[in-house]
Design a protein around this motif. Structure first.
Motif, mmCIF file in Angstrom:
data_model
loop_
_atom_site.group_PDB
_atom_site.id
_atom_site.type_symbol
_atom_site.label_atom_id
_atom_site.label_comp_id
_atom_site.label_asym_id
_atom_site.label_seq_id
_atom_site.Cartn_x
_atom_site.Cartn_y
_atom_site.Cartn_z
ATOM 1 N N THR A 278 4.668 23.776 23.356
ATOM 2 C CA THR A 278 3.751 23.269 24.222
ATOM 3 C C THR A 278 4.224 21.907 24.692
ATOM 4 O O THR A 278 4.108 21.561 25.937
ATOM 5 C CB THR A 278 2.631 22.572 23.318
ATOM 6 N N THR A 282 4.111 20.832 28.608
ATOM 7 C CA THR A 282 3.612 19.181 28.968
ATOM 8 C C THR A 282 4.573 18.604 29.665
ATOM 9 O O THR A 282 4.252 18.084 30.275
ATOM 10 C CB THR A 282 3.012 18.663 27.783
ATOM 11 N N SER A 339 -5.365 17.925 19.128
ATOM 12 C CA SER A 339 -4.597 18.579 20.185
ATOM 13 C C SER A 339 -5.296 19.230 20.879
ATOM 14 O O SER A 339 -5.014 19.406 22.144
ATOM 15 C CB SER A 339 -3.609 19.474 19.457
ATOM 16 N N GLY A 343 -5.471 19.099 24.691
ATOM 17 C CA GLY A 343 -5.223 20.246 25.870
ATOM 18 C C GLY A 343 -6.167 20.364 26.844
ATOM 19 O O GLY A 343 -6.293 20.835 28.165
ATOM 20 N N SER A 379 -2.139 14.802 22.689
ATOM 21 C CA SER A 379 -1.356 16.100 22.339
ATOM 22 C C SER A 379 -0.050 15.558 21.533
ATOM 23 O O SER A 379 0.298 16.070 20.530
ATOM 24 C CB SER A 379 -1.001 17.100 23.344
ATOM 25 N N ILE A 490 -1.597 25.477 21.935
ATOM 26 C CA ILE A 490 -2.513 24.612 21.026
ATOM 27 C C ILE A 490 -3.391 25.423 20.450
ATOM 28 O O ILE A 490 -3.493 25.203 19.190
ATOM 29 C CB ILE A 490 -3.054 23.396 21.859
#
Length: 499
Positions: A278, A282, A339, A343, A379, A490
């Motif tokens: 992730t 990101t 998280s 997200g 996150s 996530i």
């Protein structure tokens, strides 16, 4: 002495508030580099020349930073956080000192390489020290404080850069690191104590070499690809081949090394694997917003650089605020739920950018930027605390560094991919409009400068703005897709408060 006893001893002996202040100061130096140097670059180029090497002042720092972050993380697991942190910040300060004495753009770039090597130790080891001296419950809140460093640096960087250039000299942009860095060294030397188990370590030199060469090749390709290097050129193919061969060699080496540079066992934890994957996506979102939002605000909306800076600042505000909130939520609802809130905020920010049009105005763009900041803060704080709670002292350094490494790689990949999409769409749009041979992709640069923009005819300006709008919209489509993908990743984090 076992790792648990070592941590408890460290907690008892270390002056935690002063250690925290020291490592936050060191992180500030690393975080502020991008914004403060960007502000000073026009003056640096005017003094040293070498405009063609402009981008390499940033690329050199990024390349060595990303190439060494995993190595420093692993070395901190072998020899302790303190000595490796001190080596890293010392290299960073030596690089900063030399940058201030640079007499040409070439020498400045060489010194930036050195500065970037040192910076590779600052961020991961600072976060790891927090994991060592604070309990799981305390880490959640403290990580929020660490995240606030990014917001402070983003706001103060341009102002400090402008002050040094206007009042003193551009060289002080680099020299300002020296007194602050020395304070950080004093704080760590005198107030941070750790008991590392004394034993003979086998350093994985082949693994380190393969890792550095492979990542450096990939970063060089991603930084220069499509700009200084054609994607289908022999050099690009060669760099990609080196990266692939080094990656294969690194994997085989780590499987047989007695003390591997990257223990693949940490990827066996689902929470770490999902957090790292992730962070890759990101990281792409982060660079997409940071790089291309000012272009939309200035080039398409026709606003000033100050207004464009405001739209980015809201992300720097949302990030530390949400990090601190995440610290409290982690203890109440767990890593996964916190998280997922992050997200969700990323998706909301992605929707704002997907719907962004010239008539929406800078406040709309700032709102989207704010939600992206909230998503990143929620996150990343959850990921770091989750990772550090999953592993023990012996692998905490490399586990923390692996997450930051994935975000760095994501940013590099995002810059290459999203930049390629933008250039391709804008170029195609200009061709389809038959705007004439004197109008090219480079002409779009004139939209970003108020004086240059005024020299364009109204029809040319309108057509270029339309082409840039279409190109940036495709970038924002990609950002929304990455935000949705991040949310889906996530979703697969382990349920419950435990990792």
């Amino acid at each position: 002495m076992n790792s648990t006893a070592s941590i408890e001893s460290s907690q008892k002996k270390s002056n935690r508030p002063l250690v925290l202040a020291s490592i936050m100061l060191a992180m500030f130096l690393s975080a502020i580099e991008a914004t403060i140097v960007s502000t000073a670059m026009p003056s640096i180029v005017a003094a040293l020349g070498g405009f063609s090497l402009y981008s390499w002042v940033f690329s050199a720092y990024l390349l060595t930073n990303a190439s060494t972050v995993l190595i420093f993380g692993k070395l901190s697991d072998l020899f302790g956080r303190k000595p490796i942190f001190l080596i890293g910040i010392s290299l960073f300060l030596v690089g900063s000192l030399l940058c201030g004495f640079a007499t040409s753009m070439t020498t400045l770039i060489i010194y930036r390489f050195l500065q970037g090597i040192g910076a590779g130790a600052l961020m991961p080891i600072a976060s790891t020290i927090v994991g060592d001296i604070y309990t799981k419950e305390e880490r959640a809140q403290i990580q929020g404080y660490l995240s606030s460093v990014w917001g402070i640096s983003a706001v103060t960087g341009p102002a400090l850069g402008g002050f040094f250039v206007d009042v003193l000299n551009w060289r002080y942009v680099f020299w300002m690191n020296l007194p602050l860095g020395i304070l950080a060294i004093i704080g760590v030397v005198f107030f941070f104590h750790e008991n590392v188990e004394k034993k003979r370590h086998s350093i994985d030199f082949p693994g380190s070499a393969l890792l550095m060469v492979g990542i450096a090749s990939l970063m060089f390709l991603l930084v220069e690809g499509g700009v200084g290097i054609e994607w289908n050129s022999p050099l690009a193919i060669g760099l990609l081949s080196i990266f692939i061969l080094c990656s294969i060699g690194f994997y085989l080496q780590e499987k047989r090394a007695p003390d591997p540079m990257m223990p693949f066992s940490i990827w066996g934890y689902r929470s770490i694997t999902i957090a790292n994957i992730t962070s890759l996506t990101t990281g792409m979102i982060l660079i997409g917003v940071s790089s291309y939002l000012p272009a939309f605000v200035q080039g398409v909306m026709g606003k000033s650089a100050t207004v464009a800076g405001f739209t980015l600042t809201t992300m720097s505000i949302g990030w530390p605020i949400s990090s601190m909130i995440a610290g409290r939520l982690l203890l109440k609802i767990g890593f996964r739920a916190t998280s997922m809130i992050g997200g969700g905020a990323l998706v909301i920010g992605g929707i704002f950018f997907f719907l962004l049009t010239p008539d929406k105005g800078p406040l709309w763009a700032a709102a989207g930027s704010f939600f992206i900041g909230v998503g990143m803060g929620m996150s990343t704080t959850s990921f770091i605390v989750s990772i550090q709670s999953t592993v023990d002292w012996k692998t905490r350094g490399i586990a923390t560094a692996s997450n930051m490494f994935m975000r760095n790689i994501g940013s590099a990949i995002g810059a290459a991919v999203l930049g390629g999409v933008l250039n391709s769409v804008v170029h195609t749009t200009i061709q389809n409009k038959n705007m004439g041979g004197n109008i090219s992709l480079q002409t779009v640069n004139q939209l970003l400068d108020a004086d240059e923009r005024a020299s364009l005819s109204s029809s040319t300006q309108s057509a270029l703005q339309e082409a840039l709008t279409i190109g940036l919209h495709q970038v924002y489509v990609g950002l929304l897709g990455l935000a949705i993908l991040s949310f889906l990743f996530i979703f697969f984090l382990p349920k419950g408060k435990k990792t």
